[in-house]
Scaffold this motif. Sequence first.
Motif, mmCIF file in Angstrom:
data_model
loop_
_atom_site.group_PDB
_atom_site.id
_atom_site.type_symbol
_atom_site.label_atom_id
_atom_site.label_comp_id
_atom_site.label_asym_id
_atom_site.label_seq_id
_atom_site.Cartn_x
_atom_site.Cartn_y
_atom_site.Cartn_z
ATOM 1 N N ASN A 44 0.802 -1.273 0.043
ATOM 2 C CA ASN A 44 0.079 0.105 -0.115
ATOM 3 C C ASN A 44 0.841 1.249 0.027
ATOM 4 O O ASN A 44 0.669 2.248 -0.771
ATOM 5 C CB ASN A 44 -0.859 0.115 1.199
ATOM 6 C CG ASN A 44 -2.328 -1.011 0.869
ATOM 7 O OD1 ASN A 44 -2.253 -1.039 -0.270
ATOM 8 N ND2 ASN A 44 -2.785 -1.079 1.974
ATOM 9 N N ALA A 45 1.939 1.238 0.621
ATOM 10 C CA ALA A 45 2.911 2.452 1.095
ATOM 11 C C ALA A 45 3.479 2.605 -0.467
ATOM 12 O O ALA A 45 3.817 3.830 -0.824
ATOM 13 C CB ALA A 45 3.844 2.215 2.058
ATOM 14 N N ILE A 87 -3.838 9.898 3.594
ATOM 15 C CA ILE A 87 -5.454 9.620 3.077
ATOM 16 C C ILE A 87 -6.310 10.814 3.246
ATOM 17 O O ILE A 87 -6.257 11.533 4.490
ATOM 18 C CB ILE A 87 -5.822 8.380 3.936
ATOM 19 C CG1 ILE A 87 -4.839 7.109 3.497
ATOM 20 C CG2 ILE A 87 -7.318 7.752 3.540
ATOM 21 C CD1 ILE A 87 -5.007 6.093 4.787
ATOM 22 N N LEU A 100 -11.304 2.870 5.382
ATOM 23 C CA LEU A 100 -10.265 2.184 5.233
ATOM 24 C C LEU A 100 -10.233 0.752 5.432
ATOM 25 O O LEU A 100 -9.858 -0.120 4.867
ATOM 26 C CB LEU A 100 -9.047 2.722 6.175
ATOM 27 C CG LEU A 100 -8.179 4.067 5.796
ATOM 28 C CD1 LEU A 100 -7.301 4.564 6.709
ATOM 29 C CD2 LEU A 100 -7.852 3.865 4.147
ATOM 30 N N LYS A 141 -7.729 3.090 -5.603
ATOM 31 C CA LYS A 141 -6.814 2.871 -6.572
ATOM 32 C C LYS A 141 -7.481 2.622 -7.743
ATOM 33 O O LYS A 141 -8.666 2.165 -7.848
ATOM 34 C CB LYS A 141 -5.940 1.518 -6.210
ATOM 35 C CG LYS A 141 -5.179 1.655 -5.091
ATOM 36 C CD LYS A 141 -4.301 0.381 -4.814
ATOM 37 C CE LYS A 141 -3.527 0.875 -3.484
ATOM 38 N NZ LYS A 141 -3.183 -0.615 -2.788
ATOM 39 N N LEU A 150 -9.465 -5.260 -0.260
ATOM 40 C CA LEU A 150 -9.489 -6.330 0.740
ATOM 41 C C LEU A 150 -8.375 -6.234 1.553
ATOM 42 O O LEU A 150 -8.262 -7.110 2.936
ATOM 43 C CB LEU A 150 -9.703 -7.827 -0.084
ATOM 44 C CG LEU A 150 -10.937 -8.104 -0.438
ATOM 45 C CD1 LEU A 150 -10.948 -9.194 -1.335
ATOM 46 C CD2 LEU A 150 -11.989 -8.139 0.370
ATOM 47 N N GLY A 151 -7.120 -5.695 1.166
ATOM 48 C CA GLY A 151 -6.005 -5.762 1.865
ATOM 49 C C GLY A 151 -6.088 -5.316 3.455
ATOM 50 O O GLY A 151 -5.726 -6.250 4.303
ATOM 51 N N LEU A 152 -6.547 -4.061 3.665
ATOM 52 C CA LEU A 152 -6.418 -3.609 5.175
ATOM 53 C C LEU A 152 -7.600 -4.422 5.772
ATOM 54 O O LEU A 152 -7.469 -4.813 6.975
ATOM 55 C CB LEU A 152 -6.822 -2.262 4.940
ATOM 56 C CG LEU A 152 -5.667 -1.258 4.604
ATOM 57 C CD1 LEU A 152 -6.100 0.203 4.568
ATOM 58 C CD2 LEU A 152 -4.596 -1.533 5.414
ATOM 59 N N PHE A 164 0.861 2.936 9.810
ATOM 60 C CA PHE A 164 -0.190 2.102 10.166
ATOM 61 C C PHE A 164 0.640 1.314 11.199
ATOM 62 O O PHE A 164 1.787 0.828 11.239
ATOM 63 C CB PHE A 164 -0.427 0.759 8.956
ATOM 64 C CG PHE A 164 -1.679 1.559 8.111
ATOM 65 C CD1 PHE A 164 -3.107 1.226 8.359
ATOM 66 C CD2 PHE A 164 -1.207 1.869 6.828
ATOM 67 C CE1 PHE A 164 -3.797 1.758 7.359
ATOM 68 C CE2 PHE A 164 -2.073 2.285 6.036
ATOM 69 C CZ PHE A 164 -3.718 2.392 6.234
HETATM 70 P P1 ADP Z 1 -6.529 -1.791 -2.124
HETATM 71 O O1 ADP Z 1 -5.199 -1.556 -2.037
HETATM 72 O O2 ADP Z 1 -6.961 -2.756 -3.114
HETATM 73 O O3 ADP Z 1 -7.099 -0.505 -2.412
HETATM 74 P P2 ADP Z 1 -6.575 -1.719 0.538
HETATM 75 O O4 ADP Z 1 -7.678 -2.268 1.661
HETATM 76 O O5 ADP Z 1 -5.339 -2.375 0.741
HETATM 77 O O6 ADP Z 1 -7.204 -2.089 -0.545
HETATM 78 O O7 ADP Z 1 -6.718 -0.067 0.802
HETATM 79 C C1 ADP Z 1 -7.525 0.652 0.853
HETATM 80 C C2 ADP Z 1 -7.276 1.915 0.423
HETATM 81 O O8 ADP Z 1 -6.952 2.519 1.360
HETATM 82 C C3 ADP Z 1 -6.713 2.381 -0.500
HETATM 83 O O9 ADP Z 1 -7.200 2.129 -2.031
HETATM 84 C C4 ADP Z 1 -6.114 3.589 -0.323
HETATM 85 O O10 ADP Z 1 -6.898 4.546 -0.843
HETATM 86 C C5 ADP Z 1 -5.926 3.780 0.960
HETATM 87 N N1 ADP Z 1 -4.612 3.297 1.510
HETATM 88 C C6 ADP Z 1 -4.098 2.252 1.952
HETATM 89 N N2 ADP Z 1 -2.969 2.510 2.264
HETATM 90 C C7 ADP Z 1 -2.555 3.631 1.899
HETATM 91 C C8 ADP Z 1 -1.347 4.647 2.183
HETATM 92 N N3 ADP Z 1 -0.310 4.007 2.475
HETATM 93 N N4 ADP Z 1 -1.568 5.816 1.559
HETATM 94 C C9 ADP Z 1 -2.468 6.480 1.016
HETATM 95 N N5 ADP Z 1 -3.757 5.637 1.004
HETATM 96 C C10 ADP Z 1 -3.833 4.397 1.419
#
Ligand code: ADP
Length: 633
Positions: free
Chosen positions: A530-531, A565, A573, A581, A589-591, A617
């Motif tokens: 994500n970063a 964010i 989130l 993205k 689904l990652g977070l 995080f």
């Molecule tokens: P995805 O990566 O598939 O979008 P995630 O659940 O991992 O799903 O992330 C959700 C959203 O959180 C991301 O689309 C993004 O907008 C935001 N996000 C996550 N990590 C970061 C970050 N490090 N910096 C900025 N935005 C973030």
Amino acid sequence: MQCALASLRVVPPALSAKPRYVRHLLLTLLMLALVFGCGYAGYRISEKAGIRGLTESGERQLELNARAVESEITKYTYLPSLLELESNVSRLLLTPDGYRRQRVNDYLEGLNRRSGSLAIYVMDTDGRVVATSNWRQSDSYLGEDLSFRAYFQDAILGESGRFYGIGSTVGEAGYYLSHGLKANGRIIGVAVVKIRLDALEQRWQRARLEAYVSDENGIIILSSNPERRLKAVRPLNAEIKERLARSLQYHWSSLDELIPLARTELGAGTEQVTFAAGAPGSQDHAINYLAQTRPLEDTPWHLTLLSPLQDLRREAISHGMLAAAAFALLTFLLIAWNERRKVIATRLAAREALQTANNQLERRIADRTADLRASNDRLKAEIHERRQTENDLRKTQDELVQAGKLAVIGQMSTSIAHELNQPLAALRTLSGNTIRFLSRGSYDVATTNLQTINELVDRMGRITASLRAFARRSNDGGEASVGKAVEAALQVVQPRLERTPLNIHHQFEDARLAINQTRLEQILINLIANAVDAMGFQADRQLWLQGNVDGDRYRLRVRDNGPGILPADREHLFEPFFTTKPGEQGLGLGLTLSASLASAAGGSLSAEHPPQGGTAFELNLPLAATVMETPDE
Ligand code: ADP
């Protein structure tokens, strides 16, 4: 009693040493006294035995010598009476004339020569010498008046005269034997034999015998030592001295007393006397004698035998010294034996004490070993029980995690259905259109549609793959190393890092966390990816991996200097399928799944928005050890 013992125990060493010293001194003095006492006793016993032996041998000697003296005298006793048988003698006494005198003189001269006497002579009743054996000599007795002599006075009375004296004519000492000559029962004259006894003295001297003969007046008339001759063995009073001087018995001798320096009566006729050997009265040269006296038969005389005691004394001294040395040696041996006995006793006691201590120690070791074995068995049983419990717990925990995960999926099911239905509907439409375009021969459009279908299927595949990975039953327990997890995660995202290089700051301490190693890696992969995605459009890319132990927890932060964010997005989130993205890049689904995994391990995942920009995080998880102890609490 206790107090008394205590007071005894606290006696200062200086005071307790003193009596010991005094005791040793007294013991030494006692030993010395005993040694001397023993020596003295040995000396006395030896001396006594020696004196007894000397007395016995002295008695034999005395007897022998007395017999010798007696026989010397008795062999002449018959001689005066023999003259009675000679008719010339009685004739001369009855009717003296020159012729008869000469005949008797010749006869006496011959008789004297044969018998070995000093002189033989005949006196008339007035005491005048009428015939003598020494008529030829100028100092002949012939015509001398010897009526004052005791032997004459005894003989004229009919008794046998015995007399020792020194001749008044020539001063020669001799022994006179006289006999009254009878004719017709009447004494007509006196016959006298003078004999010398010097031979006895010479015999004693040759035999190295100390002896003397004292007469009725206590005057020594014969002595092996000439100095003792004519000395009085007992005190003479003035009257006796004068009488003896007048009788001229001992000529003009002073008749000094032979006074011993010391005298001890030992028995009848036996005494111990001390005579000065050198100058009279000098104690230095005093000689001790055993003096044994016995009367001589047929005379009023006494024979005294002197046996020197110095050899005996010397022997007694050496016996005494020997006894003292033997006693000292015996005492020394006894002391040495006693000391050795004490040492052996002490050694035995020490060995026994050591043995006892050893036995006690062994017993204690055995007891302790038994205790240890018992507690070891208990511990083993406890460990086994805990392992069992832990397995049960882990199983339960796994069940719980699995149930949690299924619950999450359950919660997500509406969104999942929605996420999958959309592409499915699109697929239906696209596939229908594609068939139509193919029948029309519009292959380009059909190809584009098929590509879109392909992408949609991929996306659907990715969604289900993610969910399958999340829902898969796995060992959610165990431990994870922070260092290893970071390393593995960076390796996985390496291809993306090559495309989008960034500066990584490792600022974490390693620790073991209570989470499955793969799960921790999955969470880190999501956060790092994500970063990386967030910083994709900027030139300066920094990533901080920070971590530290905080009590029984571990805080792991993944921070970037990306765009951050938007406040509106922050609350969404952790919602499933939330993504900012573009296109098909994010599944959203990652977070959601990472937070679910963290909470399944007893931890949490939260987002921070630092004022200086970027996003952080924080993953908060328990340390491995604390989870192990949890069941005990
Ligand atoms: P995805 O990566 O598939 O979008 P995630 O659940 O991992 O799903 O992330 C959700 C959203 O959180 C991301 O689309 C993004 O907008 C935001 N996000 C996550 N990590 C970061 C970050 N490090 N910096 C900025 N935005 C973030």
